[in-house]
Structure formats: structure tokens, C-alpha cells
Motif scaffolding. Structure first.
Motif, PDB file in Angstrom:
ATOM      1  N   LEU A  21       0.874  -1.170   0.000  1.00 24.66           N
ATOM      2  CA  LEU A  21       0.000   0.000   0.000  1.00 24.66           C
ATOM      3  C   LEU A  21       0.911   1.219   0.000  1.00 24.66           C
ATOM      4  CD1 LEU A  21      -2.831   1.322   0.306  1.00 24.66           C
ATOM      5  CD2 LEU A  21      -2.529   1.116   2.784  1.00 24.66           C
ATOM      6  N   TRP A  22       1.090   1.812  -1.194  1.00 20.85           N
ATOM      7  CA  TRP A  22       1.986   2.949  -1.323  1.00 20.85           C
ATOM      8  C   TRP A  22       1.453   4.147  -0.547  1.00 20.85           C
ATOM      9  CZ3 TRP A  22       6.429   1.320  -2.668  1.00 20.85           C
ATOM     10  CH2 TRP A  22       6.613   0.396  -3.691  1.00 20.85           C
ATOM     11  N   PRO A  23       2.283   5.140  -0.265  1.00 20.28           N
ATOM     12  CA  PRO A  23       1.826   6.287   0.541  1.00 20.28           C
ATOM     13  C   PRO A  23       0.579   6.977  -0.003  1.00 20.28           C
ATOM     14  CG  PRO A  23       4.204   6.287   0.470  1.00 20.28           C
ATOM     15  CD  PRO A  23       3.753   5.183  -0.461  1.00 20.28           C
ATOM     16  N   GLY A  68      -0.544  -3.083  14.461  1.00 23.92           N
ATOM     17  CA  GLY A  68       0.865  -3.337  14.711  1.00 23.92           C
ATOM     18  C   GLY A  68       1.703  -3.363  13.458  1.00 23.92           C
ATOM     19  N   LEU A  69       1.190  -2.796  12.396  1.00 26.13           N
ATOM     20  CA  LEU A  69       1.854  -2.812  11.095  1.00 26.13           C
ATOM     21  C   LEU A  69       2.870  -1.676  11.013  1.00 26.13           C
ATOM     22  CD1 LEU A  69       1.664  -4.282   8.328  1.00 26.13           C
ATOM     23  CD2 LEU A  69      -0.014  -2.567   7.661  1.00 26.13           C
ATOM     24  N   PRO A  70       4.147  -1.959  10.777  1.00 24.68           N
ATOM     25  CA  PRO A  70       5.140  -0.883  10.680  1.00 24.68           C
ATOM     26  C   PRO A  70       5.030  -0.150   9.349  1.00 24.68           C
ATOM     27  CG  PRO A  70       6.193  -2.998  10.284  1.00 24.68           C
ATOM     28  CD  PRO A  70       4.777  -3.297  10.679  1.00 24.68           C
ATOM     29  N   PRO A  71       5.339   1.141   9.332  1.00 28.40           N
ATOM     30  CA  PRO A  71       5.286   1.897   8.077  1.00 28.40           C
ATOM     31  C   PRO A  71       6.468   1.553   7.177  1.00 28.40           C
ATOM     32  CG  PRO A  71       6.090   3.296   9.828  1.00 28.40           C
ATOM     33  CD  PRO A  71       5.694   1.997  10.478  1.00 28.40           C
ATOM     34  N   GLY A 120       4.671   7.730   4.951  1.00 29.24           N
ATOM     35  CA  GLY A 120       4.899   6.424   4.366  1.00 29.24           C
ATOM     36  C   GLY A 120       3.652   5.635   4.075  1.00 29.24           C
ATOM     37  N   GLY A 121       3.878   4.386   3.669  1.00 32.24           N
ATOM     38  CA  GLY A 121       2.792   3.465   3.378  1.00 32.24           C
ATOM     39  C   GLY A 121       2.922   2.232   4.252  1.00 32.24           C
ATOM     40  N   PHE A 122       2.350   1.104   3.773  1.00 27.75           N
ATOM     41  CA  PHE A 122       2.347  -0.119   4.573  1.00 27.75           C
ATOM     42  C   PHE A 122       2.432  -1.346   3.660  1.00 27.75           C
ATOM     43  CE2 PHE A 122       0.187   2.993   7.242  1.00 27.75           C
ATOM     44  CZ  PHE A 122       0.808   2.796   8.474  1.00 27.75           C
ATOM     45  N   CYS A 123       2.734  -2.478   4.273  1.00 23.05           N
ATOM     46  CA  CYS A 123       2.765  -3.759   3.570  1.00 23.05           C
ATOM     47  C   CYS A 123       1.882  -4.738   4.354  1.00 23.05           C
ATOM     48  CB  CYS A 123       4.207  -4.260   3.466  1.00 23.05           C
ATOM     49  SG  CYS A 123       4.378  -5.881   2.688  1.00 23.05           S
ATOM     50  N   PRO A 124       0.563  -4.580   4.285  1.00 15.34           N
ATOM     51  CA  PRO A 124      -0.327  -5.375   5.138  1.00 15.34           C
ATOM     52  C   PRO A 124      -0.621  -6.761   4.588  1.00 15.34           C
ATOM     53  CG  PRO A 124      -1.615  -3.846   3.837  1.00 15.34           C
ATOM     54  CD  PRO A 124      -0.169  -3.577   3.507  1.00 15.34           C
ATOM     55  N   PRO A 130       8.614  -5.304   5.788  1.00 15.12           N
ATOM     56  CA  PRO A 130       7.992  -5.764   7.024  1.00 15.12           C
ATOM     57  C   PRO A 130       6.474  -5.751   6.909  1.00 15.12           C
ATOM     58  CG  PRO A 130       8.770  -3.510   7.274  1.00 15.12           C
ATOM     59  CD  PRO A 130       9.239  -3.973   5.932  1.00 15.12           C
ATOM     60  N   THR A 131       5.835  -6.785   7.445  1.00 16.12           N
ATOM     61  CA  THR A 131       4.377  -6.876   7.406  1.00 16.12           C
ATOM     62  C   THR A 131       3.854  -7.124   8.828  1.00 16.12           C
ATOM     63  OG1 THR A 131       2.509  -7.934   6.307  1.00 16.12           O
ATOM     64  CG2 THR A 131       4.423  -9.327   6.755  1.00 16.12           C
ATOM     65  N   ASN A 132       2.678  -7.687   8.947  1.00 18.51           N
ATOM     66  CA  ASN A 132       2.053  -7.868  10.258  1.00 18.51           C
ATOM     67  C   ASN A 132       2.765  -8.920  11.107  1.00 18.51           C
ATOM     68  OD1 ASN A 132      -0.470  -7.133   8.282  1.00 18.51           O
ATOM     69  ND2 ASN A 132      -0.726  -6.263  10.323  1.00 18.51           N
TER      70      ASN A 132
END
Length: 398
Positions: A45-47, A66-69, A95-99, A210-212
Motif C-alpha cells: 500500500l503505497w503512501p 501493529g503494522l510498521p510503516p 509512508g505506506g504499509f505492507c499489510p 515488514p508486514t504484520n
């Protein structure tokens, strides 16, 4: 009679339903699965996609899992050297996320339900209801196996690449690109990867993020012609690919793979006409590009916002369906075409042309331009603006 029935409750269907319901419309959202559930995905999930969640009041809910950016110090490694930077022009630089999709999709389905959407899981759509040449609803089976008919002013296919709705209405396709790259990925514990890392080499691309739950996604892409060989021995081909980046390889080897390898032979690129009498398409059902640039989730959010705004105008009696949706299709195409063409080129996994090599060299010691490049190739700023001849000449000559 509903205002809308939406088939598919993941990253395109749930936000479309949620946004329409928030405007006061009666929406039924159905999906053949139950949530939480996983699905093959690029995860990223891009910014600018995270920015959508922030606008909808959902970003804090996703972050609370608990998902790191990511994308605050991302790496784009081209072989001789790595470009490192951030994406300051979207989501206020946060930033975004990698869920995991089991997490993200549940957040979206729950948000739709809390907005007033009627959500039915384990609902299998068997056919579209029609009146003349217009779609007027769906017929299917609910979780108890009972035959059910639901009618609506518009039926929306948010059911992905293999969209049942798109097939049923024979939605025309155009600007089709063949399958270019295949992919395998899995989840590792114990890897020192603090942000997204992308490595591009001749005939292979790979990376991690990094993901969940403290896990890390590790993914590898090959030309689709290699899929049969890769599938026959995924483990060997993954480690051979990672040898192209010894430091990354060493860190992955220190970790432990927690799940099996998930893979896909790849998907074609296409645009589909996203509307017809009584129906519309959104997300991957509407258009698709190779997953290598990981645009799917962010694009689904943007497309959902655009379609819900268009349909809200029509459902409120302001304009004709045909005229509004024609404008929607044109706006969609104008927005995504530059990234679509760039993705098709990147997915070939061929050595970069001389001009691109020159750009990489110029970016190496220009942090501002590197940040702009990373913003452009992830979709945070217009790609065609960055890749314009004038801009590239300015960067290279600097």
C-alpha cells in the motif's frame, strides 16, 4: 430495490460500498468468501494509497494492527549501487504499509458495514438479472444454500481479474498486454528488514518488506517463460535469485520461513470498458497491470473513490449514467496510462536501456531527485511529469 449491489468485498468493493453508503445510498455488498481471509497479493500500500485511508478515517485502524510503516527510507537497488530515499509528496511523508490481506480486507469490510452497508459473506453469485439489455441485479446462493435474488439500480463488479460480472456482460477489453512476469512470495521471521527493499537485475527482480506480526514479506519475480521451471523447484530458484544481492541474501538466510511459497504465473494487462446499461466495474475488474509495480491496492482505493463519486452524482439525479461513466472512463485512463506503460516495460525484466542507466547514475548523488524518482515510480506524483525529456535532461546534466 437497492441503489447498488457490489460483487466482491476486497480492496475495490468494500471502499466503493462504504463511500456510497456514507452518502446515504442503500448498498448490498456480497462476497463468496468469509473474512478474515487471505488472497494472492502484492501487499504494498503505497503512501498515496495510505492517504486514501487517512481521508476515510481508517489509517489509524490499520496502523493499530501493529503494522510498521514503509517508504520512509526505501531502497531501490539497481545492481552497481542502491538508490535510497523517501516519498515526501503523499500521506504527509508518513509512508505506506505492507499489510497482510487478511488484515487489510477485514478493516475495509468492517468499515463498509459500520457505514451502513449490508454485507453478505459466503454469497455465491450465479448469474446477473437482466431486463432487456440492462442488468438489474444478481441471482445467487447465500451461506445457507438458499437461492436469492437481489435487484439494484446498478450492479458493480469488484471481483478482480477473473471478474464474473465482466464476463457476464462481455465487457470489451482494449490496450491488452500479455502476461510478462511470474511471482512467488512467502513470510519470514527474524529478518533485519526495516523498510521496503527492491532489487532489479537482468531477468529477475526481488525484495522484502515488514508486514504484520513481526513477519517480513520476501518476493521474487521472473519472466513468465520461467514459471514452469520455477514452480518445479521454488526454493532453489528463490535462493539463486537472491544471490544477486549478497547482503539481502545473508539477512534472509538468517530468518526462518513461516509459511509455504505462494505463487502466480502472472496476469495480463488490460483496460475494460467499465460500464454499460445497469452495470459498472471497479478495481482489477476494471483495468489491470502487471503486479511488479504493486499498484493494485492503491489503484483500487483511488478507482473506488472516483467511481463512488460518479455514481453518487447519477444516483442523486444529476446527469445521465452514460455521460457520467464515459467521463469516468476517460479520467481513469488518463490517470493510469503512464504507469501502465512503465509497468509493462519493467515487467519484461530486461536490462535497462542506456537512457535509464544514465538516469540512475545521475540520481545516485542527488537526494531530491531520487526522492522524486521513487515518488514517481510508486505513483505518488505523475510519472509522465518526472519522465519528461526536459526533467530528465535537467537531472542528468546536473
Amino acid at each position: 430495490m437497492h441503489d447498488a449491489v457490489i460483487v466482491g468485498a476486497r480492496c475495490a468493493g468494500s471502499p466503493t460500498a462504504m463511500l456510497l453508503a456514507r452518502k446515504g445510498f442503500d448498498v448490498l455488498l456480497v462476497d463468496r468468501t468469509t473474512f478474515p481471509s487471505d488472497t494472492i497479493s502484492t501487499h504494498i500500500l503505497w503512501p498515496h494509497g495510505a492517504e486514501c485511508l487517512a481521508e476515510w478515517g481508517l489509517l489509524c485502524i490499520l496502523a493499530a494492527t501493529g503494522l510498521p510503516p514503509i517508504c520512509r527510507r526505501m531502497t531501490f537497488d539497481v545492481g552497481p549501487f542502491a538508490l535510497r530515499g523517501t516519498i515526501p509528496d503523499a500521506n504527509e511523508g508518513m509512508g505506506g504499509f505492507c499489510p497482510r490481506r487478511s488484515v487489510l480486507d477485514s478493516v475495509m469490510v468492517n468499515a463498509a458495514a459500520e457505514s451502513g452497508v449490508e454485507v453478505r459473506e459466503s454469497f455465491i453469485v450465479g448469474e446477473l438479472l437482466t431486463a432487456g439489455d440492462a442488468v438489474v441485479g444478481v441471482r445467487g446462493r447465500d451461506k445457507q444454500g438458499r437461492r436469492v435474488e437481489e435487484r439494484a439500480r446498478v450492479t458493480i463488479g469488484a471481483d478482480g481479474v477473473n471478474s464474473f460480472v465482466a464476463r457476464a456482460v462481455r465487457a470489451p477489453e482494449y490496450d491488452i498486454r500479455p502476461v510478462a512476469a511470474c511471482c512467488y512470495y512467502s513470510y519470514f521471521s527474524g529478518i533485519a528488514v526495516h523498510d521496503i527493499e527492491l532489487y532489479v537485475r537482468d531477468h529477475v527482480a526481488f525484495g522484502g518488506a515488514p508486514t504484520n506480526d513481526g513477519a517480513h514479506l520476501v518476493m521474487v519475480n521472473w519472466p513468465t517463460r520461467d514459471f514452469s521451471a520455477v514452480r518445479a523447484d521454488v526454493e532453489r530458484h528463490v535462493w539463486r535469485a537472491l544471490e544477486n544481492a549478497p547482503d539481502f541474501l545473508a539477512r534472509v538466510r538468517q530468518g526462518h520461513r513461516e509459511e509455504k511459497w505462494y505463487g502466480t504465473a502472472g496476469v495480463p494487462g488490460y483496460f475494460r470498458k467499465p460500464y454499460g446499461r445497469g452495470w459498472a466495474l471497479v478495481g482489477d475488474a476494471s483495468y489491470n497491470r502487471d503486479p511488479i509495480t504493486a499498484q493494485g491496492i492503491s489503484d483500487a482505493f483511488i478507482d473506488a473513490a472516483m467511481l463512488s463519486e460518479t455514481l453518487s452524482t447519477w444516483l442523486s439525479g444529476n446527469g445521465t449514467f452514460e455521460e457520467l461513466m464515459e467521463s469516468h472512463e476517460a479520467a481513469r485512463n488518463e490517470r493510469v496510462r503512464p504507469m501502465y506503460h512503465f509497468t509493462s516495460q519493467l515487467a519484461a525484466l530486461e536490462p535497462p536501456p542506456v537512457e535509464m542507466q544514465a538516469l540512475f547514475g545521475a540520481l545516485r548523488h542527488n537526494q531530491e531527485a531520487t526522492n522524486a524518482f521513487l515518488s514517481a515510480i510508486t505513483g505518488a506524483i505523475p510519472l509522465d511529469d518526472f519522465m519528461s525529456e526536459e526533467n530528465l535532461e535537467r537531472i542528468i546534466h546536473a
